[in-house]
Design an enzyme around this catalytic site. Structure first.
Site, PDB file in Angstrom:
ATOM      1  N   HIS A  22      41.336  40.556  43.660  1.00  0.00           N
ATOM      2  CA  HIS A  22      41.540  39.429  42.808  1.00  0.00           C
ATOM      3  C   HIS A  22      43.070  38.819  42.784  1.00  0.00           C
ATOM      4  CE1 HIS A  22      40.552  36.662  39.436  1.00  0.00           C
ATOM      5  NE2 HIS A  22      41.639  36.845  39.000  1.00  0.00           N
ATOM      6  N   GLU A  23      43.948  39.945  42.381  1.00  0.00           N
ATOM      7  CA  GLU A  23      45.546  39.633  42.263  1.00  0.00           C
ATOM      8  C   GLU A  23      46.089  39.432  43.640  1.00  0.00           C
ATOM      9  OE1 GLU A  23      46.381  39.314  39.473  1.00  0.00           O
ATOM     10  OE2 GLU A  23      44.483  39.918  38.381  1.00  0.00           O
ATOM     11  N   HIS A  81      45.684  35.620  44.154  1.00  0.00           N
ATOM     12  CA  HIS A  81      46.615  34.954  43.464  1.00  0.00           C
ATOM     13  C   HIS A  81      47.820  34.670  44.253  1.00  0.00           C
ATOM     14  CE1 HIS A  81      44.483  34.077  39.697  1.00  0.00           C
ATOM     15  NE2 HIS A  81      44.351  35.342  39.609  1.00  0.00           N
ATOM     16  N   GLU A  86      41.151  31.180  38.482  1.00  0.00           N
ATOM     17  CA  GLU A  86      40.523  32.349  38.279  1.00  0.00           C
ATOM     18  C   GLU A  86      38.844  32.546  39.018  1.00  0.00           C
ATOM     19  OE1 GLU A  86      41.558  35.295  36.792  1.00  0.00           O
ATOM     20  OE2 GLU A  86      43.339  33.997  36.531  1.00  0.00           O
TER      21      GLU A  86
END
Length: 620
Positions: free
Chosen positions: A169-170, A173, A251
């Protein structure tokens, strides 16, 4: 769930929300001018309103804009020091690549895996020891200076698949370009807060009114300060609402991209379930964390969280990953970190090096951007000994040097003599030790290994880096496989600080550069001459340039050193042109519905040099 469609939709909504943030600032300054015009008209103009007053506009809206933009610029400049600076300002500490903590070693291993899966250099890794909740964040200006941090609670409560989902997930980003947007949002909030502070300072002038004469000046200024203060509070309120909305959409996008990397929605969903299970013990966020709320994997809580929450409801995020989710949150238990340091994606055991598979796309049609992205992804593994060496500066230099060493003893001796001064000979000794492992690397593994080496190379001093660059340049393209030197130079150019080309730009035209680089990509394949010609023509058709010949250059005309120079010409073009060229190369590569390892390597080198990432699609 169509994760790729979710990414495209979320990007579109995010653009609209960023526009709303700009409009909110314009409304704030415009309202201040309107109030000033109204007040002047009522008290000085006997009810007559004159809306064209340049001096008044500069005194009100102009001053407000200077305060907002100036403070925003100052705050963004502070954050521009890099991801490590942001992580340390939030209380995180760096994790040593030689840590003995099993949980931290598992964490580093997962970050390496995500780096390979995403095709991005490994970021600096941090841990927030004092935070026992489950959380994480990514920070930085770009992949070059990115940092990833996890809380101690994440290492304690999450199993391997769950932690992998959070890290993926990071990484999304980082690949989606969210980090720079996040810094700009923080800067915008800082600017609007500064406007409120300006109003507060103006109101305090009343305290210095010692007589009637000074009071005549102080009272109007204080009233104006009150108006500025209230408008500033309103601006902060709306900016935080928009900030939260931007982050919520990001998100969803990051969740979708994380599953794209791991192919395991259960891992990320499991982490979200555990966060929901620990919600009752959630701590209050500090003031600095509230300002950077949108950086985190999940909301850390705070005042009026139901309004200002920067994240979607956890239940909604889980249902997007697992549509059959019944809403039941299991009990959260501690998870012990075992010494499974070589486990691959989704917990697969990787005791042996697995060659990356040759991927296929649907036949008889032009591939999409996403299919090109899928084709260049790395799904093999790297030996742990090489991964460990890549984490050390001397080992990273040795890997780069070892990759370009010639097999001929005399030529190799000349290369080693060129690099003799690096780290007092330690680099040469390490390169010779790693040479058998590097020679045994399967096709397609060299560029991912370079990605893992970049963070350690960034730890070199400017003097050390200059010597290292000089040694590599002296070797030039004189290697058994000249492509590896192109890969090395592409990685160093994109991911190392202060690495650029010296001297005048190459005297090569744009069309000639397109033809040379595209020919190099096509000639790398093992196709027949006729098939290579057809592939080249397909790539030219994607570029839609009438001045570009559809005839591929002869193999003798494709010199990789000239290719490197031609890439510098293309790199000077717009983002749109660079992205279109990378896509044209991808279309040519997949002409035969197969992506060969050498084709993948040269396409990645082209993309790295042009500043285009494949992490989340063909985008800058």
């Amino acid at each position: 769930m169509n994760f790729f469609r979710a990414q495209d939709e979320a990007r579109g909504r995010t653009t609209k929300l960023v526009v709303l943030l700009v409009l909110a600032i314009l409304m704030l300054t415009g309202s201040l001018y309107a109030i000033a015009v109204y007040g002047k008209g009522v008290y000085l103009g006997r009810g007559r309103l004159d809306w064209l007053q340049p001096k008044l506009f500069l005194a009100t809206s102009g001053t407000a804009l200077v305060v907002i933009l100036g403070t925003s610029w100052w705050r963004i400049s502070e954050l521009a020091k890099g991801g490590a600076f942001v992580a340390q300002s939030l209380g995180a500490r760096p994790v040593s690549p030689h840590t003995k903590d099993l949980a931290e070693r598992r964490y580093l291993n997962i970050v390496e895996e995500m780096s390979l899966a995403a095709g991005l250099p490994m970021p600096a890794c941090f841990v927030v020891d004092h935070d026992t909740t489950i959380n994480a964040f990514a920070a930085g200006n770009n992949p070059q200076d990115a940092a990833v941090a996890v809380t101690r609670g994440s290492l304690t409560y999450l199993n391997r698949d769950e932690l992998q989902g959070v890290i993926a997930h990071e990484f999304s980003h980082i690949g989606n370009g969210d980090m720079k947007l996040n810094l700009r949002i923080i800067g915008s909030i800082a600017g609007l807060t500064a406007l409120s502070q300006l109003g507060y300072i103006m109101m305090r002038l009343m305290q210095h009114a010692d007589d009637k004469d000074s009071a005549k000046v102080a009272i109007p200024v204080a009233l104006a300060g009150l108006i500025v203060f209230l408008l500033g509070l309103g601006g902060v309120f709306f900016a935080r609402i928009i900030q939260a909305s931007v982050s919520r959409q990001r998100e969803y996008l990051a969740d979708a991209s994380a599953v794209q990397f791991t192919r395991n929605p259960e891992g990320l969903a499991g982490a979200l379930k555990k966060i929901a299970g620990l919600k009752g013990g959630q701590r209050e966020a500090s003031t600095s964390e509230l300002e950077t709320q949108h950086l985190f994997f999940s909301s850390t809580g705070g005042f009026m969280e139901f309004i200002f929450s920067s994240h979607p409801p956890i239940g909604d995020r889980i249902r997007r990953l697992l549509p059959a989710f019944d809403g039941v949150i299991p009990d959260v238990e501690l998870v012990g970190a075992s010494d499974e340091l070589v486990a691959g994606l989704s917990g697969r055991q990787a005791s042996a090096v697995i060659p990356p598979p040759i991927r296929a796309v649907r036949a008889h049609r032009i591939p999409t951007n996403l299919e090109i992205q899928e084709a260049v992804g790395f799904q093999g593994t790297l030996p742990m000994e090489l991964r460990a060496s890549a984490a050390d500066s001397i080992g990273a230099m040795a890997i780069v040097l070892g990759l370009i060493l010639r097999q001929n003893p005399e030529l190799r001796a000349q290369q080693l003599q060129t690099a003799r001064g690096l780290a007092g000979g330690e680099v040469i000794a390490e390169a010779l030790r790693l040479a058998p492992l590097l020679a045994a690397l399967p096709a397609g593994s060299r560029l991912p290994l370079l990605d893992l080496s970049m963070p350690a190379l960034r730890q070199l001093s400017k003097a050390q880096l200059a010597l290292f660059r000089l040694a590599i340049q002296k070797v030039g393209f004189d290697a058994n496989d000249g492509l590896i030197v192109l890969l090395v130079q592409a990685s160093m150019r994109r991911y190392l600080d202060d690495v650029g080309r010296s001297g005048p730009p190459p005297l090569v035209g744009l069309s000639a550069s397109y033809a040379l680089v595209l020919s190099a990509v096509v000639r790398t394949s093992r196709e027949t001459a006729q098939a290579q010609q057809e592939a080249f023509a397909l790539g030219v058709a994607e570029l839609a340039r009438p001045d570009l010949s559809t005839t591929i250059l002869a193999e003798s005309d494709v010199d990789l050193q000239k290719v490197d120079e031609a890439l510098m010409v293309i790199a000077a073009q717009s983002v749109f042109e660079r992205r279109r060229f990378v896509r044209a190369c991808g279309v040519a590569m997949l002409h035969d519905d197969l992506a060969e390892a050498a084709e993948i390597e040269i396409l990645r080198a082209v993309a790295d040099t042009l500043g285009i990432t494949f992490a989340t699609g063909i985008r800058a």
